[in-house]
Design a protein around this motif. Structure first.
Motif, PDB file in Angstrom:
ATOM      1  N   PRO A 182     -37.005  22.162   7.358  1.00 57.94           N
ATOM      2  CA  PRO A 182     -38.356  22.729   7.376  1.00 57.94           C
ATOM      3  C   PRO A 182     -38.961  22.783   5.973  1.00 57.94           C
ATOM      4  O   PRO A 182     -38.253  23.077   5.010  1.00 57.94           O
ATOM      5  CB  PRO A 182     -38.120  24.134   7.914  1.00 57.94           C
ATOM      6  N   GLU A 183     -40.224  22.497   5.877  1.00 56.45           N
ATOM      7  CA  GLU A 183     -40.936  22.606   4.598  1.00 56.45           C
ATOM      8  C   GLU A 183     -41.805  23.869   4.584  1.00 56.45           C
ATOM      9  O   GLU A 183     -42.195  24.358   3.537  1.00 56.45           O
ATOM     10  CB  GLU A 183     -41.797  21.351   4.398  1.00 56.45           C
ATOM     11  N   GLY A 184     -42.111  24.352   5.771  1.00 57.91           N
ATOM     12  CA  GLY A 184     -42.898  25.570   5.921  1.00 57.91           C
ATOM     13  C   GLY A 184     -42.731  26.109   7.323  1.00 57.91           C
ATOM     14  O   GLY A 184     -42.080  25.478   8.159  1.00 57.91           O
ATOM     15  N   THR A 185     -43.323  27.277   7.578  1.00 55.04           N
ATOM     16  CA  THR A 185     -43.251  28.042   8.838  1.00 55.04           C
ATOM     17  C   THR A 185     -41.868  28.676   9.001  1.00 55.04           C
ATOM     18  O   THR A 185     -40.892  28.198   8.426  1.00 55.04           O
ATOM     19  CB  THR A 185     -43.569  27.249  10.144  1.00 55.04           C
ATOM     20  N   TYR A 186     -41.810  29.742   9.804  1.00 58.40           N
ATOM     21  CA  TYR A 186     -40.493  30.361  10.074  1.00 58.40           C
ATOM     22  C   TYR A 186     -39.935  29.879  11.412  1.00 58.40           C
ATOM     23  O   TYR A 186     -39.145  30.554  12.056  1.00 58.40           O
ATOM     24  CB  TYR A 186     -40.566  31.884   9.998  1.00 58.40           C
ATOM     25  N   LEU A 187     -40.365  28.691  11.816  1.00 58.90           N
ATOM     26  CA  LEU A 187     -39.936  28.125  13.092  1.00 58.90           C
ATOM     27  C   LEU A 187     -39.074  26.907  12.805  1.00 58.90           C
ATOM     28  O   LEU A 187     -39.525  25.966  12.152  1.00 58.90           O
ATOM     29  CB  LEU A 187     -41.171  27.737  13.907  1.00 58.90           C
ATOM     30  N   LEU A 188     -37.818  26.964  13.251  1.00 54.95           N
ATOM     31  CA  LEU A 188     -36.928  25.829  12.986  1.00 54.95           C
ATOM     32  C   LEU A 188     -36.914  24.908  14.196  1.00 54.95           C
ATOM     33  O   LEU A 188     -36.915  25.351  15.344  1.00 54.95           O
ATOM     34  CB  LEU A 188     -35.511  26.305  12.694  1.00 54.95           C
ATOM     35  N   TRP A 189     -36.859  23.616  13.905  1.00 57.97           N
ATOM     36  CA  TRP A 189     -36.875  22.599  14.951  1.00 57.97           C
ATOM     37  C   TRP A 189     -35.475  21.999  15.004  1.00 57.97           C
ATOM     38  O   TRP A 189     -35.024  21.360  14.050  1.00 57.97           O
ATOM     39  CB  TRP A 189     -37.928  21.560  14.577  1.00 57.97           C
ATOM     40  N   LEU A 190     -34.790  22.291  16.109  1.00 56.56           N
ATOM     41  CA  LEU A 190     -33.379  21.927  16.217  1.00 56.56           C
ATOM     42  C   LEU A 190     -33.202  20.775  17.204  1.00 56.56           C
ATOM     43  O   LEU A 190     -33.724  20.825  18.331  1.00 56.56           O
ATOM     44  CB  LEU A 190     -32.560  23.136  16.693  1.00 56.56           C
ATOM     45  N   ASP A 191     -32.436  19.798  16.793  1.00 58.42           N
ATOM     46  CA  ASP A 191     -32.216  18.589  17.590  1.00 58.42           C
ATOM     47  C   ASP A 191     -30.890  18.721  18.343  1.00 58.42           C
ATOM     48  O   ASP A 191     -29.817  18.710  17.733  1.00 58.42           O
ATOM     49  CB  ASP A 191     -32.174  17.393  16.614  1.00 58.42           C
ATOM     50  N   GLY A 199     -44.880  18.915  24.109  1.00 55.72           N
ATOM     51  CA  GLY A 199     -45.396  17.579  24.434  1.00 55.72           C
ATOM     52  C   GLY A 199     -44.429  16.473  24.058  1.00 55.72           C
ATOM     53  O   GLY A 199     -43.291  16.716  23.631  1.00 55.72           O
ATOM     54  N   GLN A 200     -44.931  15.246  24.210  1.00 55.13           N
ATOM     55  CA  GLN A 200     -44.117  14.044  23.996  1.00 55.13           C
ATOM     56  C   GLN A 200     -43.353  14.122  22.673  1.00 55.13           C
ATOM     57  O   GLN A 200     -43.935  14.424  21.637  1.00 55.13           O
ATOM     58  CB  GLN A 200     -45.047  12.829  23.987  1.00 55.13           C
ATOM     59  N   GLY A 201     -42.053  13.837  22.730  1.00 52.27           N
ATOM     60  CA  GLY A 201     -41.235  13.879  21.520  1.00 52.27           C
ATOM     61  C   GLY A 201     -40.491  15.197  21.365  1.00 52.27           C
ATOM     62  O   GLY A 201     -39.653  15.344  20.483  1.00 52.27           O
ATOM     63  N   GLY A 202     -40.806  16.168  22.239  1.00 51.01           N
ATOM     64  CA  GLY A 202     -40.148  17.471  22.117  1.00 51.01           C
ATOM     65  C   GLY A 202     -38.886  17.599  22.956  1.00 51.01           C
ATOM     66  O   GLY A 202     -38.110  18.536  22.788  1.00 51.01           O
ATOM     67  N   GLU A 203     -38.674  16.629  23.850  1.00 50.30           N
ATOM     68  CA  GLU A 203     -37.524  16.714  24.759  1.00 50.30           C
ATOM     69  C   GLU A 203     -36.222  16.636  23.951  1.00 50.30           C
ATOM     70  O   GLU A 203     -36.091  15.794  23.061  1.00 50.30           O
ATOM     71  CB  GLU A 203     -37.550  15.570  25.789  1.00 50.30           C
ATOM     72  N   GLY A 204     -35.267  17.505  24.284  1.00 51.19           N
ATOM     73  CA  GLY A 204     -33.976  17.478  23.581  1.00 51.19           C
ATOM     74  C   GLY A 204     -33.963  18.357  22.332  1.00 51.19           C
ATOM     75  O   GLY A 204     -32.946  18.464  21.654  1.00 51.19           O
ATOM     76  N   PHE A 205     -35.110  18.969  22.043  1.00 46.68           N
ATOM     77  CA  PHE A 205     -35.204  19.868  20.878  1.00 46.68           C
ATOM     78  C   PHE A 205     -35.441  21.300  21.357  1.00 46.68           C
ATOM     79  O   PHE A 205     -35.830  21.530  22.500  1.00 46.68           O
ATOM     80  CB  PHE A 205     -36.373  19.463  19.970  1.00 46.68           C
ATOM     81  N   MET A 206     -35.221  22.240  20.446  1.00 50.38           N
ATOM     82  CA  MET A 206     -35.533  23.649  20.701  1.00 50.38           C
ATOM     83  C   MET A 206     -36.170  24.209  19.433  1.00 50.38           C
ATOM     84  O   MET A 206     -35.794  23.812  18.326  1.00 50.38           O
ATOM     85  CB  MET A 206     -34.251  24.447  20.991  1.00 50.38           C
ATOM     86  N   ARG A 207     -37.108  25.143  19.617  1.00 45.32           N
ATOM     87  CA  ARG A 207     -37.724  25.789  18.450  1.00 45.32           C
ATOM     88  C   ARG A 207     -37.160  27.196  18.295  1.00 45.32           C
ATOM     89  O   ARG A 207     -37.236  27.996  19.223  1.00 45.32           O
ATOM     90  CB  ARG A 207     -39.248  25.861  18.633  1.00 45.32           C
ATOM     91  N   MET A 208     -36.603  27.455  17.133  1.00 45.21           N
ATOM     92  CA  MET A 208     -35.969  28.760  16.881  1.00 45.21           C
ATOM     93  C   MET A 208     -36.752  29.542  15.830  1.00 45.21           C
ATOM     94  O   MET A 208     -36.993  29.050  14.727  1.00 45.21           O
ATOM     95  CB  MET A 208     -34.535  28.540  16.378  1.00 45.21           C
ATOM     96  N   ASN A 209     -37.133  30.756  16.192  1.00 42.03           N
ATOM     97  CA  ASN A 209     -37.866  31.627  15.278  1.00 42.03           C
ATOM     98  C   ASN A 209     -36.848  32.393  14.414  1.00 42.03           C
ATOM     99  O   ASN A 209     -36.046  33.157  14.934  1.00 42.03           O
ATOM    100  CB  ASN A 209     -38.714  32.596  16.110  1.00 42.03           C
TER     101      ASN A 209
END
Ligand code: PLP
Length: 398
Positions: free
Chosen positions: A319-328, A358-368
């Motif tokens: 992550p470069e910003g936000t407190y939301l992590l994008w996990l694969d 949306g498209q491209g988000g499948e298989g990921f989770m967003r963690m706060n």
């Protein structure tokens, strides 16, 4: 002064969207909530004091936005983002998503095409569709662990019905802080094709120290004239509840149209609490914010090293910003439903499911990760146990 972000605060039974009644949203109750984008930290003491003082006054009648409110915004944006804005450009909205709805209504027509760049904040889709406009998706490309804009696809999709692009800057959920070069390129394409840019910069204060946020409207006068920039102290200082955000509209004609829209619904007024909270946050919240960013950086490092050491199958997108992590999670081989169920039933964690973006988000989770580190430790331990209980193929358990 040192602020204590380690303090655990019980938010239950406050009608808290993130913590209360998870059964309705997730179908289960005893899961650790790391989803909706607010923080488990108290607002800065200066904000709490300003609100107390306002409450103590006892009269909460009709209130206009005083000069001090505009000065606080102008100074903040100049100090933190090196962007010089004028008082008359600053319009009010109770929130950024409401502002997007008003902007769509006032600046586009039913059926117009609106570009978004998925995976992206899911309410963009909803607000565009609920206003009877059409979503055009220009998916981000993901290569070598990094998301980039796909300018060739963008240009290929533009036709005369495309009227607006909603930019997410910094980007939720992938955590990119767009560079000046990327924004300039995007801006050139929009200028050439007469596409309005609505830049949702609600996360602009939450940028990690190695990166620098650039407001797209600050790049050139031409871009300022064609851009509406939305932001709010709500994410930065955890004060969504006071219902205050702004839309910066340098272009006189666009501003008139926006103001006509919000005045027609009589919602152009901030509340006395919104004004008190915004002013105190922007005037006295800077030191708190710097320490918050440091704490969040510590949380990012903690997650990264925990995953690398204990659950290497799950990859963190830097992550470069936000407190939301994008996990694969794709290496675990789950289908969309399997991953959702695995997180809730096995890991007992409530994250945002990647596919909602949306498209491209499948298989990921967003963690706060805007929570005390102890909670993060607990969550990662739960996740580790759940992954370790999977059969070697992972998938075969479901
Ligand atoms: C990119 C983005 N825009 C807007 C919002 C919500 O804004 P508001 O609550 O002011 O409508 C969020 C909340 O998570 C967000 O991430």
């Amino acid at each position: 002064m040192n602020y204590n972000f380690d303090q655990e605060i019980n938010r239950m039974k406050t009608a808290c969207e993130k913590w209360d009644d998870l059964e309705t949203r997730f179908g289960v109750n005893d899961v650790l909530p790391m989803w909706v984008a607010d923080m488990d930290f108290k607002a800065p003491p200066a904000v709490i004091e300003a609100l107390k003082e306002r409450v103590e006054h006892g009269i909460y009648g009709y209130t206009y936005r005083p000069d001090s409110y505009f000065e606080a915004i102008i100074d903040w944006v100049s100090r933190r983002h090196q962007w010089s804005i004028k008082k008359e450009w600053i319009t009010h909205s109770p929130g950024v998503i409401p502002a997007l709805a008003f902007l769509l209504r006032s600046l586009t027509e039913p059926g117009d095409k609106i570009i978004v760049q998925s995976p992206v904040y899911h309410h963009f889709f909803r607000v565009i569709e609920s206003q009877g406009r059409t979503v055009v998706n220009n998916p981000l490309s993901f290569k070598d662990g990094r998301y980039r804009m796909d300018f060739a696809d963008l240009e290929a999709q533009i036709d005369s019905s495309v009227k607006m692009l909603i930019l997410c800057s910094p980007h939720n959920p992938v955590g990119r802080v767009w560079t000046q070069e990327e924004l300039t390129r995007l801006g050139e394409i929009c200028l050439k094709n007469n596409i309005l840019i609505v830049s949702d910069e609600i996360h602009f204060d939450l940028v990690y120290n190695a990166y620098k946020h650039v407001p797209i409207a600050s790049i050139s006068e031409a871009l300022a004239k064609q851009t509406i920039t939305c932001f709010s102290p709500s994410k930065t200082f955890n004060i969504w509840g006071v219902q205050t955000s702004v839309a910066i509209i340098p272009n006189h004609d666009l501003r008139e149209r926006y103001n006509r829209e919000i005045n027609s619904m009589a919602i152009g007024w901030a509340t006395p609490f919104g004004i008190a909270a915004l002013e105190s946050a922007y005037r006295f919240g800077e030191e708190w914010l710097d320490q918050l960013i440091e704490y969040l950086e510590g949380n990012v490092e903690f997650v990264e090293s925990y995953l690398n050491t204990h659950i290497p199958q799950i990859k963190l997108v830097d992550p470069e910003g936000t407190y939301l992590l994008w996990l694969d999670f794709r290496e675990l081989g789950f289908s969309m439903e399997e991953l959702d169920q695995f997180m809730l039933q096995k890991a007992r964690l409530a994250l945002n499911e990647g596919h909602i973006f949306g498209q491209g988000g499948e298989g990921f989770m967003r963690m706060n990760i805007a929570c005390p580190r102890t909670m993060l430790e607990k969550a990662l331990l739960q996740l580790e146990h759940a992954v370790k209980q999977l059969s070697p193929t992972g998938k075969s358990e479901y």
